[in-house]
Design a protein around this motif. Structure first.
Motif, PDB file in Angstrom:
ATOM      1  N   UNK A 197       0.853  -1.190   0.000  1.00  0.00           N
ATOM      2  CA  UNK A 197       0.000   0.000   0.000  1.00  0.00           C
ATOM      3  C   UNK A 197       0.889   1.241   0.000  1.00  0.00           C
ATOM      4  N   UNK A 198       1.182   1.732  -1.187  1.00  0.00           N
ATOM      5  CA  UNK A 198       2.118   2.848  -1.326  1.00  0.00           C
ATOM      6  C   UNK A 198       1.457   4.176  -0.989  1.00  0.00           C
ATOM      7  N   UNK A 200      11.343   2.347 -11.121  1.00  0.00           N
ATOM      8  CA  UNK A 200      10.120   2.710 -10.420  1.00  0.00           C
ATOM      9  C   UNK A 200      10.224   2.198  -8.995  1.00  0.00           C
ATOM     10  N   UNK A 201      10.132   3.130  -8.053  1.00  0.00           N
ATOM     11  CA  UNK A 201      10.273   2.827  -6.627  1.00  0.00           C
ATOM     12  C   UNK A 201       9.094   3.445  -5.892  1.00  0.00           C
ATOM     13  N   UNK A 202       8.543   2.696  -4.945  1.00  0.00           N
ATOM     14  CA  UNK A 202       7.450   3.238  -4.141  1.00  0.00           C
ATOM     15  C   UNK A 202       7.842   3.246  -2.672  1.00  0.00           C
ATOM     16  N   UNK A 203       7.163   4.096  -1.916  1.00  0.00           N
ATOM     17  CA  UNK A 203       7.320   4.168  -0.467  1.00  0.00           C
ATOM     18  C   UNK A 203       6.011   3.773   0.184  1.00  0.00           C
ATOM     19  N   UNK A 204       6.098   2.966   1.246  1.00  0.00           N
ATOM     20  CA  UNK A 204       4.888   2.654   1.999  1.00  0.00           C
ATOM     21  C   UNK A 204       4.729   3.653   3.144  1.00  0.00           C
ATOM     22  N   UNK A 249      -4.281   1.437  -8.868  1.00  0.00           N
ATOM     23  CA  UNK A 249      -2.991   1.050  -8.285  1.00  0.00           C
ATOM     24  C   UNK A 249      -1.854   1.564  -9.150  1.00  0.00           C
ATOM     25  N   UNK A 250      -2.072   1.630 -10.467  1.00  0.00           N
ATOM     26  CA  UNK A 250      -1.044   2.135 -11.382  1.00  0.00           C
ATOM     27  C   UNK A 250      -1.047   3.661 -11.339  1.00  0.00           C
ATOM     28  N   UNK A 251       0.095   4.218 -10.965  1.00  0.00           N
ATOM     29  CA  UNK A 251       0.230   5.679 -10.924  1.00  0.00           C
ATOM     30  C   UNK A 251       1.079   6.107 -12.113  1.00  0.00           C
TER      31      UNK A 251
END
Length: 194
Positions: free
Chosen positions: A63-64, A138-142, A91-93
């Protein structure tokens, strides 16, 4: 993702078999995909069982709260761009699926102020884990500030902003100034300027 795991790159956990499923949402994607297409959300084990097929990978849902494109060349961050949350439940940003605003550039000082070092480090580690010289990561943060690498794009958009285009141009010029292979920068010895 298997190379990420092997090289200690933080990434969403892969499910190699249906029995690896514990609980929660699973994301399914075909091995070959682009532009946020073919992203399937599976909400439970029954949906996972019904969908399971060859040629797809399955990973835990993170859950980013933020997502980035990190442009990396020879273990250096060329540009850090933040993707915009489409605020439509997707979900796709990405712009291809959501027609969102262009990415927002985050300067080095902003990355420091926002404590994004882990985003930069994981992006560099991901490119190196794949044995590449460059890529758009592509990197996400929770919500806990943990960075997870989603993928490395080997043909990222190089002109998503004037600064990104400028940095890629400088990178290519740097590469072409000599006839021998360039060494990678050792980011592990990097120290933040005080």
């Amino acid at each position: 993702r298997q190379l990420f795991i092997k090289h200690d790159v933080s990434a969403p956990r892969l499910l190699n078999h249906i029995d690896d499923y514990n609980s929660g949402v699973v994301i399914a994607r075909p091995y070959i995909h682009s532009k946020g297409k073919n992203l399937v959300v599976l909400n439970n084990k029954q949906e996972l069982q019904n969908h399971w097929r060859n040629g797809w990978y399955y990973s835990e849902f993170i859950d980013k709260v933020r997502e980035f494109r990190v442009h990396v060349g020879h273990s250096k961050v060329l540009a850090l761009m933040e993707k915009h949350n489409p605020n439509n439940g997707s979900i796709a940003w990405n712009r291809a699926q959501n027609d969102t605003e262009p990415f927002t550039r985050i300067k080095q000082a902003g990355a420091d102020d926002q404590n994004l070092l882990s985003v930069l480090q994981e992006a560099i580690k991901a490119v190196n884990a794949l044995g590449l010289d460059m890529g758009g990561v592509d990197v996400m943060l929770d919500k806990d500030g943990i960075a997870y690498v989603l993928e490395v794009n080997t043909a990222p958009t190089l002109n998503s902003s004037p600064k990104v285009a400028e940095m890629w141009s400088k990178y290519w010029q740097w590469l072409l100034r000599i006839n021998s292979k360039r060494d990678h920068w050792d980011f592990l010895v990097f120290k933040k300027a005080s």
